[in-house]
Design a protein around this motif. Sequence first.
Motif, PDB file in Angstrom:
ATOM      1  N   ALA A 178       0.835  -1.212   0.000  1.00  0.00           N
ATOM      2  CA  ALA A 178       0.000   0.000   0.000  1.00  0.00           C
ATOM      3  C   ALA A 178       0.862   1.251   0.000  1.00  0.00           C
ATOM      4  N   PHE A 179       1.976   1.229   0.712  1.00  0.00           N
ATOM      5  CA  PHE A 179       2.898   2.367   0.707  1.00  0.00           C
ATOM      6  C   PHE A 179       3.436   2.616  -0.702  1.00  0.00           C
ATOM      7  N   SER A 180       3.822   1.544  -1.393  1.00  0.00           N
ATOM      8  CA  SER A 180       4.311   1.680  -2.767  1.00  0.00           C
ATOM      9  C   SER A 180       3.211   2.198  -3.697  1.00  0.00           C
ATOM     10  N   GLU A 181       1.991   1.717  -3.487  1.00  0.00           N
ATOM     11  CA  GLU A 181       0.879   2.155  -4.348  1.00  0.00           C
ATOM     12  C   GLU A 181       0.568   3.641  -4.139  1.00  0.00           C
ATOM     13  N   ARG A 182       0.698   4.145  -2.914  1.00  0.00           N
ATOM     14  CA  ARG A 182       0.440   5.564  -2.647  1.00  0.00           C
ATOM     15  C   ARG A 182       1.458   6.447  -3.364  1.00  0.00           C
ATOM     16  N   LEU A 183       2.700   5.991  -3.453  1.00  0.00           N
ATOM     17  CA  LEU A 183       3.725   6.804  -4.113  1.00  0.00           C
ATOM     18  C   LEU A 183       3.519   6.876  -5.619  1.00  0.00           C
ATOM     19  N   THR A 184       2.857   5.862  -6.199  1.00  0.00           N
ATOM     20  CA  THR A 184       2.594   5.905  -7.644  1.00  0.00           C
ATOM     21  C   THR A 184       1.618   7.018  -8.005  1.00  0.00           C
ATOM     22  N   HIS A 185       0.889   7.548  -7.032  1.00  0.00           N
ATOM     23  CA  HIS A 185      -0.044   8.652  -7.303  1.00  0.00           C
ATOM     24  C   HIS A 185       0.655  10.006  -7.396  1.00  0.00           C
ATOM     25  N   HIS A 186       1.956  10.019  -7.185  1.00  0.00           N
ATOM     26  CA  HIS A 186       2.716  11.275  -7.235  1.00  0.00           C
ATOM     27  C   HIS A 186       3.924  11.096  -8.157  1.00  0.00           C
ATOM     28  N   PRO A 187       3.655  10.900  -9.467  1.00  0.00           N
ATOM     29  CA  PRO A 187       4.770  10.711 -10.409  1.00  0.00           C
ATOM     30  C   PRO A 187       5.619  11.966 -10.580  1.00  0.00           C
ATOM     31  N   GLU A 188       5.108  13.135 -10.163  1.00  0.00           N
ATOM     32  CA  GLU A 188       5.896  14.355 -10.297  1.00  0.00           C
ATOM     33  C   GLU A 188       7.049  14.391  -9.290  1.00  0.00           C
ATOM     34  N   PHE A 189       6.970  13.546  -8.269  1.00  0.00           N
ATOM     35  CA  PHE A 189       8.029  13.514  -7.249  1.00  0.00           C
ATOM     36  C   PHE A 189       8.823  12.214  -7.253  1.00  0.00           C
ATOM     37  N   PHE A 190       8.142  11.101  -7.527  1.00  0.00           N
ATOM     38  CA  PHE A 190       8.782   9.795  -7.364  1.00  0.00           C
ATOM     39  C   PHE A 190       8.598   8.949  -8.615  1.00  0.00           C
ATOM     40  N   GLU A 191       9.650   8.209  -8.947  1.00  0.00           N
ATOM     41  CA  GLU A 191       9.588   7.204 -10.007  1.00  0.00           C
ATOM     42  C   GLU A 191       9.811   5.833  -9.378  1.00  0.00           C
ATOM     43  N   MET A 192       8.798   4.968  -9.472  1.00  0.00           N
ATOM     44  CA  MET A 192       8.888   3.640  -8.871  1.00  0.00           C
ATOM     45  C   MET A 192       9.715   2.722  -9.755  1.00  0.00           C
ATOM     46  N   ILE A 193      10.633   1.978  -9.125  1.00  0.00           N
ATOM     47  CA  ILE A 193      11.553   1.090  -9.837  1.00  0.00           C
ATOM     48  C   ILE A 193      11.483  -0.278  -9.175  1.00  0.00           C
ATOM     49  N   HIS A 194      11.601  -1.329  -9.997  1.00  0.00           N
ATOM     50  CA  HIS A 194      11.617  -2.717  -9.507  1.00  0.00           C
ATOM     51  C   HIS A 194      10.399  -2.986  -8.621  1.00  0.00           C
ATOM     52  N   GLN A 195       9.224  -2.744  -9.164  1.00  0.00           N
ATOM     53  CA  GLN A 195       8.024  -2.993  -8.382  1.00  0.00           C
ATOM     54  C   GLN A 195       7.839  -4.493  -8.146  1.00  0.00           C
ATOM     55  N   ASN A 196       7.350  -4.832  -6.947  1.00  0.00           N
ATOM     56  CA  ASN A 196       7.218  -6.231  -6.550  1.00  0.00           C
ATOM     57  C   ASN A 196       6.000  -6.362  -5.646  1.00  0.00           C
TER      58      ASN A 196
END
Length: 614
Positions: A473-491
Amino acid sequence: MGAEVPTLIVCLSISLCFNIGFITFLFIKRRSRNSPQYRKVENPDVESFPKNSSSFGTNPQRSPEKEKDIKDPPLKPIVNAKRSSEQAIRSDQGAPIVKEQQQRSDRQRLQEPIGREEFVKCMNSVVQFINEYFDESHKQPVIPEHDINSTRIHVKVPEKPEEFSEILKDLKEIVIPNICHTHHPRYHAKFAGKSLADIVGSTVSAALGHDVNSSPIIDSIERIICKWLSSAMAIPQMKSWLNELREPIGAVFYTPRDVFISIIRHSIEKAEKTDENSPKSDKEQKPKFSDYVVYCSDDSQIALEEACSTMKVRLRKVLTFNKDSSAMTSANLLKQMEKDKARGLIPLVIVANYGSANVAANDEIWDLVKISRKKKIWLHLDATYAGCEWLDSNCRNNIHVLISELHSVHIACSSLFPYSGRISVVWSCERLDIEGAKTHYGEHPIRLWILIRLYGIRSIREAVKRKIILGNAFSERLTHHPEFFEMIHQNDHGVAVFQYRNKNVRDQKRDVNRMTSMFHNYLILSSTLKFSLLSYHGKVMIKAVVNYGRCNLSIMEESVSTLLNSVEEFEEALKKKKKLSETPRGEFCEFIGGSPNETTDITQSEDDPKKKNK
């Protein structure tokens, strides 16, 4: 003669009557002494231990002759009556009856500074201190803001025993404000399982202080732990070298390094036996340890590198250059094996990952199984982190089914369990030689045995599921803010890996890594959040997990909000051109690499730019 016979008969009759009367007197006296009315009422405040008893098994009863001589002092009944009356008054008033403590002499304190009474008093204070810390650790900053009153610690060595109350005061006022709290809602750097049940088991294990090698019960406890976890995780039967299904053989190791040493040693013994049975010329010599090669991905544990250095075998990490996947592929593995065979080296072990050390990647297990069966190489699955998920039947995916095709698999209980020890559990198709490969390092299986019994498998399963669900859920919340964070190696293992992005950054290749490092260091200096930082495949990334045992969805949402607020504060600091530094190299996570041992080297890929330049 006629007159003497009646006289003799009369004397014998009188003697017989006297003996019968004396025996009757003794019997009546003893019976009356054993009656409840005649029993002596002892003082309950005075301990009735024998003074001259040589052992705990002797009976401290006195002989009847000594009891006749010994008389109670005249003041003892009066003192007992006064004490009993005082206790009656205290009980009527509701005050607790406190047993009088005897003051120990200086000589006794010198010989044993903490006696029985002091130990009880200290442990009561420790229990209260631990409960307060677990309940109020969130009130402290996760990382110490600055040095607070640490000058009080720099004192001379204490010659005499200090009061525990003073030590506890220093812990509260000096130590706690100056440490990084792993039991904190904002600590997301790594898994550091901690629970009250784990502290109970650790205390009991430390109190026993037994010699593990000379305690037969330890082997039984280890087998029980393996059986419990094997049943809870539904570990299937495993195929041997002859493709025969066998029940998995469990073993407990005290570090991951010992796990790899045992597997490497077992594989070398099998290779030497196979080499002895095969026909060869007289010129061929027995292979050296340095001729054997162990293969793994470039995100394996450091413990594997240490084990290879100890066993003097070569370690070949298979580099992965795929942008979307960090898993070890069969194509890259075969390429490295062909190079090694051309150099006269012998492939020995393949170590696959289910949830790699840093980015929680899964290797291509099925393709590696095919290579292992075809080339007859031992295949071990390192499920140190993600293997704990198998407690939940919904998480038993295709990789769990492939356990039957592996030769061995191991998990680490400290990853997702509420347990802070270092024990690893291994299941293999053949019994591993653990003699000389197990080092206890002060760790005892009694600690984990107590934890499992206090928690129960159901509670441990819920604790594991909570960490994974909240991490995802923490990883999913960060995907809602692509202007700040780029998710890598999602698992799906509850590990979030991301880079910090700034809209004003021009050179994305160079500056993104530098900005990510600066943002991570800003979080440390502001004492708001604690993450891990790693450099992998030329990218500097931040790793986050949910470690707090009492975490829930709302607490996780607060961490996300705190992170977003820190982004705004960081950008304001950049606009004001404040002096911001990058994270020191000591804060980066370690990756497996070349060992200083001369028998360990790394074969670089043909795609390496250095080879192209040459």
